[in-house]
Design an enzyme around this catalytic site. Structure first.
Site, PDB file in Angstrom:
ATOM      1  N   GLY A   1       2.394   2.580  10.680  1.00 44.22           N
ATOM      2  CA  GLY A   1       3.352   3.665  10.490  1.00 44.22           C
ATOM      3  C   GLY A   1       4.057   4.097  11.764  1.00 44.22           C
TER       4      GLY A   1
ATOM      5  N   ASN B   1       0.869  -1.175   0.000  1.00 42.53           N
ATOM      6  CA  ASN B   1       0.000   0.000   0.000  1.00 42.53           C
ATOM      7  C   ASN B   1       0.910   1.231   0.000  1.00 42.53           C
ATOM      8  OD1 ASN B   1      -1.809   2.044   0.528  1.00 42.53           O
ATOM      9  ND2 ASN B   1      -2.310   1.385   2.613  1.00 42.53           N
TER      10      ASN B   1
ATOM     11  N   HIS C   1      -9.502   1.536   4.709  1.00 46.27           N
ATOM     12  CA  HIS C   1      -8.247   1.690   5.453  1.00 46.27           C
ATOM     13  C   HIS C   1      -8.485   2.634   6.633  1.00 46.27           C
ATOM     14  CE1 HIS C   1      -4.169   2.853   6.455  1.00 46.27           C
ATOM     15  NE2 HIS C   1      -3.783   1.734   5.862  1.00 46.27           N
TER      16      HIS C   1
ATOM     17  N   LYS D   1       0.185   4.277  -0.410  1.00 46.78           N
ATOM     18  CA  LYS D   1      -0.469   5.487   0.107  1.00 46.78           C
ATOM     19  C   LYS D   1      -0.211   6.667  -0.852  1.00 46.78           C
ATOM     20  CE  LYS D   1      -0.209   3.464   4.648  1.00 46.78           C
ATOM     21  NZ  LYS D   1      -0.175   3.625   6.087  1.00 46.78           N
TER      22      LYS D   1
ATOM     23  N   SER E   1       3.305  -1.888  10.312  1.00 46.76           N
ATOM     24  CA  SER E   1       4.761  -1.973  10.497  1.00 46.76           C
ATOM     25  C   SER E   1       5.335  -3.359  10.203  1.00 46.76           C
ATOM     26  CB  SER E   1       5.150  -1.500  11.904  1.00 46.76           C
ATOM     27  OG  SER E   1       4.752  -0.151  12.090  1.00 46.76           O
TER      28      SER E   1
ATOM     29  N   GLU F   1      -6.901   5.054   7.676  1.00 48.17           N
ATOM     30  CA  GLU F   1      -6.700   6.471   7.345  1.00 48.17           C
ATOM     31  C   GLU F   1      -7.942   7.030   6.659  1.00 48.17           C
ATOM     32  OE1 GLU F   1      -3.022   5.831   5.268  1.00 48.17           O
ATOM     33  OE2 GLU F   1      -2.087   5.310   7.175  1.00 48.17           O
TER      34      GLU F   1
ATOM     35  N   GLU G   1      -5.473  -4.555  10.673  1.00 43.29           N
ATOM     36  CA  GLU G   1      -4.435  -3.548  10.878  1.00 43.29           C
ATOM     37  C   GLU G   1      -4.724  -2.786  12.169  1.00 43.29           C
ATOM     38  OE1 GLU G   1      -2.497  -2.454   6.882  1.00 43.29           O
ATOM     39  OE2 GLU G   1      -4.244  -1.183   7.101  1.00 43.29           O
TER      40      GLU G   1
HETATM   41  P1  PGA Z   1       2.770   0.459   7.594  1.00 46.71           P
HETATM   42  O1  PGA Z   1       1.333   0.690   6.928  1.00 46.71           O
HETATM   43  O2  PGA Z   1       3.311  -0.833   7.070  1.00 46.71           O
HETATM   44  O3  PGA Z   1       3.589   1.653   7.151  1.00 46.71           O
HETATM   45  O4  PGA Z   1       2.574   0.420   9.068  1.00 46.71           O
HETATM   46  C1  PGA Z   1       0.448  -0.381   6.738  1.00 46.71           C
HETATM   47  C2  PGA Z   1      -0.853   0.137   6.172  1.00 46.71           C
HETATM   48  O5  PGA Z   1      -1.274   1.240   6.569  1.00 46.71           O
HETATM   49  O6  PGA Z   1      -1.477  -0.508   5.323  1.00 46.71           O
END
Ligand code: PGA
Length: 254
Positions: free
Chosen positions: A174, A9, A96, A11, A213, A98, A168
Site C-alpha cells: 500500500g 485482496n 496477512h 481488504k 504494490s 495487517e 509481501e
Molecule cells: P497492495 O496490497 O497491492 O495495495 O500493496 C497487497 C496486499 O496487502 O496484499
C-alpha cells in the site's frame, strides 16, 4: 509446471454494490480466462456469497481474507473454514501482515489456521514478509524463514503442496514502493529452498506469489522472475482495468 495465480485482496473496501459492480466490470473486460492462469478474488465476508453467485459459470475463484481455526463454537464475530467451504470458497488468505500487526496474529495462530484450512480442503495463501527495519538491518531472510517454517511446521508433503505462499515485504504494501524484480526473485528463491528442505522435490509445485504494490506497470517484470508464480494484489485489484491488465500480463507470460 506451476500455474500463475493472480489474487485480488480487496481488504475492507466496498460494500455489496461496489462488489457487484467491480465483478461485473471484470467479467465484461475479461469474459474468459486462459486455463494456464488461476484468478481469485477475495472480497469482504459480507460479499462472499454474492460473489460466488455472480461468478458462477465463470473461471474466477472466490476466497476469504481470514478465518478462525475452529470449525464452530462460541467465537463471536468469527467465521470458520467449514463455513467458507460451504459458501463456495476455495482459498483463504492467512497471516496477512495487517492481521499480524493490528490483530496480533502470531506464527502459532497462523499455523493453527493453516491446519484447519487444509483439514477442510480450503487452500491457504499464507502471507510472510519483513518490516522495513528488518530489511534495513539485514534480518529479512531470517524473519521470513521463521514465518515460513512456523506456518508449515509438521505438515505432510501432501498438505504442503496445497498451500500458496505470498511474499509481501511489509514496506511495499500500500505504499506504492515495490520490491525490485531482483529483490523479489532473491527472496522467492530463498523461500523455495526452505520449502525444499521441508517437502523435497514437491516444493517445485508450491506457488509463491509476490505482493506489495503490484500494478499493471510492474507486473510484467515481477511475473517474469522464475520463482514468482503470481501476485497478491491489494489496491490495483479494486480497479477492474488494472486487475484485468495484470491477468492479461500473466496469460501472456504463461
Ligand atoms: P497492495 O496490497 O497491492 O495495495 O500493496 C497487497 C496486499 O496487502 O496484499
Amino acid at each position: 509446471m506451476r500455474k500463475f495465480l493472480i489474487a485480488g485482496n480487496w481488504k475492507m473496501n466496498g460494500g455489496a454494490e461496489f462488489a457487484s459492480d467491480l465483478l461485473s466490470s471484470i467479467k465484461k473486460l475479461k469474459p474468459t480466462i486462459s486455463e494456464d492462469v488461476d484468478v481469485l478474488v477475495c472480497p469482504p465476508y459480507i460479499s462472499l456469497s454474492m460473489a460466488i453467485d455472480q461468478l458462477h459459470e465463470t473461471d474466477l475463484l472466490v476466497g476469504a481474507q481470514n478465518m478462525h481455526q475452529a470449525d464452530e463454537g462460541a467465537f463471536t464475530g468469527e467465521i470458520s473454514a467449514k463455513m467458507l467451504v460451504e459458501a463456495g470458497c476455495s482459498y483463504v488468505i492467512l497471516g496477512h501482515s495487517e492481521r499480524r500487526a493490528y490483530f496480533h496474529e502470531t506464527d502459532q495462530l497462523i499455523h493453527a489456521k493453516t491446519k484447519a484450512a487444509l483439514a477442510n480442503d480450503l487452500a491457504p495463501v499464507i502471507c510472510v514478509g519483513e518490516l522495513l527495519e528488518e530489511r534495513k538491518s539485514g534480518d529479512h531472510f531470517k524473519v521470513v524463514k521463521a514465518q515460513v517454517q512456523a506456518a508449515l511446521d509438521g505438515l505432510s508433503a501432501e498438505e504442503a503442496v496445497q498451500i500458496v505462499i505470498a511474499y509481501e515485504p511489509v514496506w511495499a504494501i500500500g505504499t506504492g514502493e515495490t520490491a525490485s524484480p531482483e529483490q523479489a526473485q532473491e527472496m522467492h528463491a530463498y523461500i523455495r529452498g526452505i520449502l525444499k528442505e521441508q517437502v523435497g522435490e514437491l516444493s517445485d509445485a508450491i506457488r509463491i506469489l509476490y505482493g506489495g504494490s503490484m500494478k499493471p506497470g510492474n507486473a510484467g517484470e515481477l511475473l517474469q522472475q522464475p520463482d514468482v508464480d503470481g501476485g497478491l494484489i491489494g489496491g490495483a485489484s479494486l480497479d477492474a482495468e488494472s486487475f484485468v491488465s495484470i491477468i492479461t500480463t500473466a496469460e501472456s507470460l504463461s
